[in-house]
Design an enzyme around this catalytic site. Structure first.
Site, PDB file in Angstrom:
ATOM      1  N   SER A  57      56.861  80.508  41.470  1.00 42.94           N
ATOM      2  CA  SER A  57      58.138  80.954  42.035  1.00 42.94           C
ATOM      3  C   SER A  57      58.134  80.862  43.557  1.00 42.94           C
ATOM      4  O   SER A  57      59.139  80.496  44.172  1.00 42.94           O
ATOM      5  CB  SER A  57      58.446  82.385  41.583  1.00 42.94           C
ATOM      6  OG  SER A  57      57.410  83.266  41.994  1.00 42.94           O
TER       7      SER A  57
ATOM      8  N   LYS B  28      35.901  55.809  31.317  1.00 43.15           N
ATOM      9  CA  LYS B  28      36.834  54.677  31.421  1.00 43.15           C
ATOM     10  C   LYS B  28      38.208  55.145  30.939  1.00 43.15           C
ATOM     11  O   LYS B  28      38.451  55.236  29.736  1.00 43.15           O
ATOM     12  CB  LYS B  28      36.340  53.494  30.596  1.00 43.15           C
ATOM     13  CG  LYS B  28      37.153  52.228  30.804  1.00 43.15           C
ATOM     14  CD  LYS B  28      36.530  51.059  30.057  1.00 43.15           C
ATOM     15  CE  LYS B  28      37.295  49.775  30.333  1.00 43.15           C
ATOM     16  NZ  LYS B  28      38.702  49.848  29.905  1.00 43.15           N
TER      17      LYS B  28
ATOM     18  N   ARG C  42      47.475  46.080  39.117  1.00 40.94           N
ATOM     19  CA  ARG C  42      46.368  45.128  39.174  1.00 40.94           C
ATOM     20  C   ARG C  42      46.855  43.693  39.057  1.00 40.94           C
ATOM     21  O   ARG C  42      46.388  42.810  39.752  1.00 40.94           O
ATOM     22  CB  ARG C  42      45.358  45.413  38.056  1.00 40.94           C
ATOM     23  CG  ARG C  42      44.168  44.473  38.066  1.00 40.94           C
ATOM     24  CD  ARG C  42      43.251  44.685  36.869  1.00 40.94           C
ATOM     25  NE  ARG C  42      42.097  43.821  36.964  1.00 40.94           N
ATOM     26  CZ  ARG C  42      42.092  42.536  36.596  1.00 40.94           C
ATOM     27  NH1 ARG C  42      43.179  41.982  36.106  1.00 40.94           N
ATOM     28  NH2 ARG C  42      40.989  41.809  36.720  1.00 40.94           N
TER      29      ARG C  42
ATOM     30  N   GLU D 156      43.098  54.623  38.223  1.00 42.91           N
ATOM     31  CA  GLU D 156      43.877  54.457  36.998  1.00 42.91           C
ATOM     32  C   GLU D 156      45.030  55.450  37.004  1.00 42.91           C
ATOM     33  O   GLU D 156      44.837  56.631  37.303  1.00 42.91           O
ATOM     34  CB  GLU D 156      43.004  54.713  35.762  1.00 42.91           C
ATOM     35  CG  GLU D 156      41.954  53.669  35.495  1.00 42.91           C
ATOM     36  CD  GLU D 156      42.524  52.401  34.872  1.00 42.91           C
ATOM     37  OE1 GLU D 156      43.332  52.505  33.928  1.00 42.91           O
ATOM     38  OE2 GLU D 156      42.164  51.310  35.344  1.00 42.91           O
TER      39      GLU D 156
ATOM     40  N   LYS E 287      32.378  50.015  25.636  1.00 41.28           N
ATOM     41  CA  LYS E 287      33.603  50.308  24.894  1.00 41.28           C
ATOM     42  C   LYS E 287      33.245  50.993  23.579  1.00 41.28           C
ATOM     43  O   LYS E 287      32.366  50.527  22.841  1.00 41.28           O
ATOM     44  CB  LYS E 287      34.384  49.011  24.609  1.00 41.28           C
ATOM     45  CG  LYS E 287      34.722  48.195  25.850  1.00 41.28           C
ATOM     46  CD  LYS E 287      35.751  48.882  26.724  1.00 41.28           C
ATOM     47  CE  LYS E 287      37.148  48.716  26.180  1.00 41.28           C
ATOM     48  NZ  LYS E 287      37.657  47.343  26.278  1.00 41.28           N
TER      49      LYS E 287
ATOM     50  N   CYS F  72      43.208  19.307  16.655  1.00 46.08           N
ATOM     51  CA  CYS F  72      44.099  18.147  16.688  1.00 46.08           C
ATOM     52  C   CYS F  72      43.852  17.421  18.002  1.00 46.08           C
ATOM     53  O   CYS F  72      43.942  18.035  19.074  1.00 46.08           O
ATOM     54  CB  CYS F  72      45.565  18.591  16.599  1.00 46.08           C
ATOM     55  SG  CYS F  72      46.746  17.244  16.875  1.00 46.08           S
TER      56      CYS F  72
ATOM     57  N   CYS G 174      50.806  15.567  20.746  1.00 48.71           N
ATOM     58  CA  CYS G 174      51.156  16.615  19.784  1.00 48.71           C
ATOM     59  C   CYS G 174      52.165  17.568  20.426  1.00 48.71           C
ATOM     60  O   CYS G 174      51.883  18.172  21.468  1.00 48.71           O
ATOM     61  CB  CYS G 174      49.903  17.383  19.372  1.00 48.71           C
ATOM     62  SG  CYS G 174      50.237  18.830  18.335  1.00 48.71           S
TER      63      CYS G 174
END
EC number: 6.5.1.2
Length: 652
Positions: A30, A109, A130, A164, A302, A413, A418
């Site tokens: 407040s 991370k 980034r 981040e 990870k 290919c 193509c």
């Protein structure tokens, strides 16, 4: 009034730092609100006296026209990933070859958006995404609405910091509840919500969504000598730094920290997707250096990806720009890592054979790198059919015979005409990391190709505004913007063009290294493969690929046509000096320098014409050593290579 406004701004910014950064408020909500309202009233009455660091800049009303491109002064590299204890051991072994007794720092991370903040004389002047690491988008006005980002610093510093920007889980729940009540689609996960928020053109929306940040690095040259000291310095400047981190002497300690974080992960108030491990000592970081894409002194562990079962319904086969034919599985929809997944890559024909994937199989799906849905394996206990998948023998685009070379895992290919390859090549050429032609995305490229208006990349530069008006859905304003974007791309530095040509194995970082060395694509065209292979971080594979590409008649014609249409073929960045004191010499830096930073020493050597490489070999002409030089000095002595010290370098 100016004196009172100064007092209020100083007080409110101090209280905001206590609340958002220190989590230790000294006044009630407040009382803060009362002072804030007083400041708003004064600024309304005296708008010409509003201060740059006023907290009122964080709320309300500015609608932006768009986001401008912004070149990073200090490139943002990606990190090498690790998914196992064994990969961490391998990282540690690589580090210890160059640094005898490394200390590591482990940080969470954060699963958010990488940002770069630049301050001049202590005032925030640029907040940037980034992007591709070299060029991002200027989202300064939006980042000013993130309450824990300081608008001013306690010192009049010129500094760039990285971190981040993320959406806390509580904010994510509130945002999605509001979207549900308004009949809007919900965000799939906090990262998507943060990304969508930072892309908002209405800054008032950003202010309401309560984004937050963790800063983790001073990008501009640091006066601190370690990452840990750098983090403490960022805290002193008023940035929020994640407190969950440790210093570790070995991989055992790192692995224990990873396990601890993994157990706590679900209880954190924000999303993380791993742990970042860095060499703590900055001088050792400089000693280790970089690969083309990533620092050698850091790795991102990870966490294992979430896995779900799904039934295989069918397989689509698509042709990429290099002729590789990729299978994609169509699946029964499943919720995976916050998004609905109904398609997943099967990688290649060898992968299908190795995993023995058959029609109607139940498969395990996961997100590779937490991004790309992929089929991991078959649930054999739920197999309902023994029928194998149909493997194509002809290209799905041009019907040419497909080849499966002995040294490759994919069908290919090799038809140079193509249609799918040409179109994918055009899309790649116009993409952000290549020529960055704004607005020329896949949809427009497909329409141009279908209308026979472009057959190769040189045709893009022959287009006129009226050509775009022939395409369905393109109006005059869009046509003008597309034409202007194409003309603007002619001025790109030549590494963008080289990458855009889509030469096999030649990525964006390799393109930059090549053009830094050869100065122009025309010089590169004339170079021999041995000289290309000798460039630091490149090698024989890239050299051979360039030799093969430039040996074709079509490449010479294409480069000539691009030049005739006004496309720049020269490198516009810092180049290697040709006729200088060390011109043509290959030099290796090793050990800790006392007075020069490694980056300064490297820049000086390059300014004198030297090619600075990371390892000692028979091709090395000179080794410049500092303290604790280690194995590189020993190898130089064994090979009889000339050795010089820091004082010699300074004398040049």
């Amino acid at each position: 009034m100016n004196k009172r406004m100064n007092e209020l701004v100083a007080l409110l910014n101090r209280y905001a730092t206590e609340y958002y950064t220190s989590d230790n408020p000294s006044v009630s909500d407040s009382e803060y609100d009362r002072l804030y309202r007083e400041l708003v009233e004064l600024e309304t009455a005296y708008p010409e006296q509003v201060l740059a660091d006023s907290p009122t800049h964080r709320v309300g009303g500015k609608v932006l026209d768009g986001f401008e491109k912004y070149s990073h002064q200090y490139p943002l590299y990606s990190l090498q990933d690790a998914f196992s204890r064994e990969e961490l051991d391998a990282f540690d072994a690589r580090v210890r070859k160059e640094v005898a007794h490394p200390t590591y720092i482990c940080e969470l991370k954060i699963d958010g958006l990488s940002i770069s903040l630049t301050y001049e004389k202590g005032i925030l002047v640029a907040g940037v995404t980034r992007g591709d690491g070299s060029i991002g988008e200027n989202i300064t006005e939006n980042l000013k609405r993130v309450k824990d980002i300081p608008l001013t610093l306690p010192e009049e510093l010129d500094i760039t910091v990285r971190g981040e920007c993320y959406m806390p889980r509580a904010s994510f729940d509130q945002v999605n509840q509001a979207r549900q009540e308004n009949g809007e689609p919900e965000f799939a996960n906090p990262r998507n919500a943060a990304a969508g928020t930072l892309r908002q053109l209405d800054t008032a929306v950003v202010a309401k969504r309560n984004l937050a940040t963790f800063l983790y690095q001073e990008a501009s040259p640091s006066t601190r000598d370690s990452q840990e000291k750098g983090l403490k310095y960022l805290e002193q400047l008023g940035f929020v730094v994640n407190p969950k981190r440790i210093l570790a002497e070995n991989i055992d300690e790192i692995w224990n920290f990873i396990q601890e974080v993994g157990q706590e992960r679900e209880n954190l108030p924000y999303d993380i997707d791993g742990v970042v491990i860095k060499v703590n000592d900055l001088a050792s970081q400089e000693e280790l250096g970089f690969t083309v894409k990533a620092p050698k002194w850091a790795v991102a562990y990870k966490f294992p990806a979430e896995e779900k079962e799904a039934q295989l319904l069918s397989v689509d086969w698509t042709v990429g720009r290099t002729g590789v034919v990729t299978p994609t599985a169509n699946l029964t929809p499943v919720q995976l890592a916050g998004t609905t997944v109904s398609r997943a890559t099967l990688h290649n024909v060898d992968y299908i054979a190795e995993k023995d994937i058959r029609k109607d199989d139940t498969v395990i799906v996961y997100k590779a790198g937490d991004i790309i849905p992929a089929v991991l394996r078959v649930v054999e206990s739920k197999r309902v059919s023994e029928e194998k998948l149909d493997i194509p023998t002809n290209c799905p685009s041009c019907n040419s015979d497909l080849l499966h070379f002995e040294d490759e895992v994919a069908l290919r290919c090799i038809n140079p005409r193509c249609p799918a390859q040409i179109m994918e090549g055009l899309i790649h050429f116009a993409s952000r990391d290549a020529m960055n032609i704004t607005g020329l995305g896949p949809s427009i490229v497909e329409k141009l190709f279908a209308a026979n208006l472009v057959k190769d990349v040189a045709d893009i530069y022959r287009l006129q505004e009226e050509d775009f008006l022939l395409l369905e859905g393109v109006k005059e304003k869009s046509a003008a913007k597309l034409y202007q974007a194409i003309q603007a791309s002619k001025e790109n530095s030549a590494e963008k063009l080289l990458f855009g040509l889509g030469i096999r194995h030649v990525g964006s970082k390799a393109s930059q290294l090549l053009l830094q060395y050869f100065h122009s694509i025309e010089n590169l065209y004339q170079a021999d493969s041995e000289e290309v292979a000798s460039i630091e971080s490149l090698g024989g594979v890239i050299a051979k690929s360039l030799q093969t590409y430039f040996a074709t008649e079509g490449s010479e014609i294409l480069l000539r046509e691009l030049k005739e249409t006004g496309v720049n073929l020269d490198y516009k960045g810092q180049t290697v000096v040709a006729d200088a004191a060390l011109s043509g010499l290959t030099v290796v830096l090793t050990g800790k320098l006392e007075r020069l930073k490694r980056s300064e020493a490297k820049s000086k050597l390059e300014s004198l014409g030297a090619k600075v490489t990371g390892s000692v070999s028979k091709k090395t002409d000179l080794v410049v050593v500092g303290a604790d030089a280690g194995s590189k000095l020993q190898k130089a002595q064994e090979l009889g290579i000339q050795v010089r010290d820091e004082a010699w370098l300074e004398s040049l």
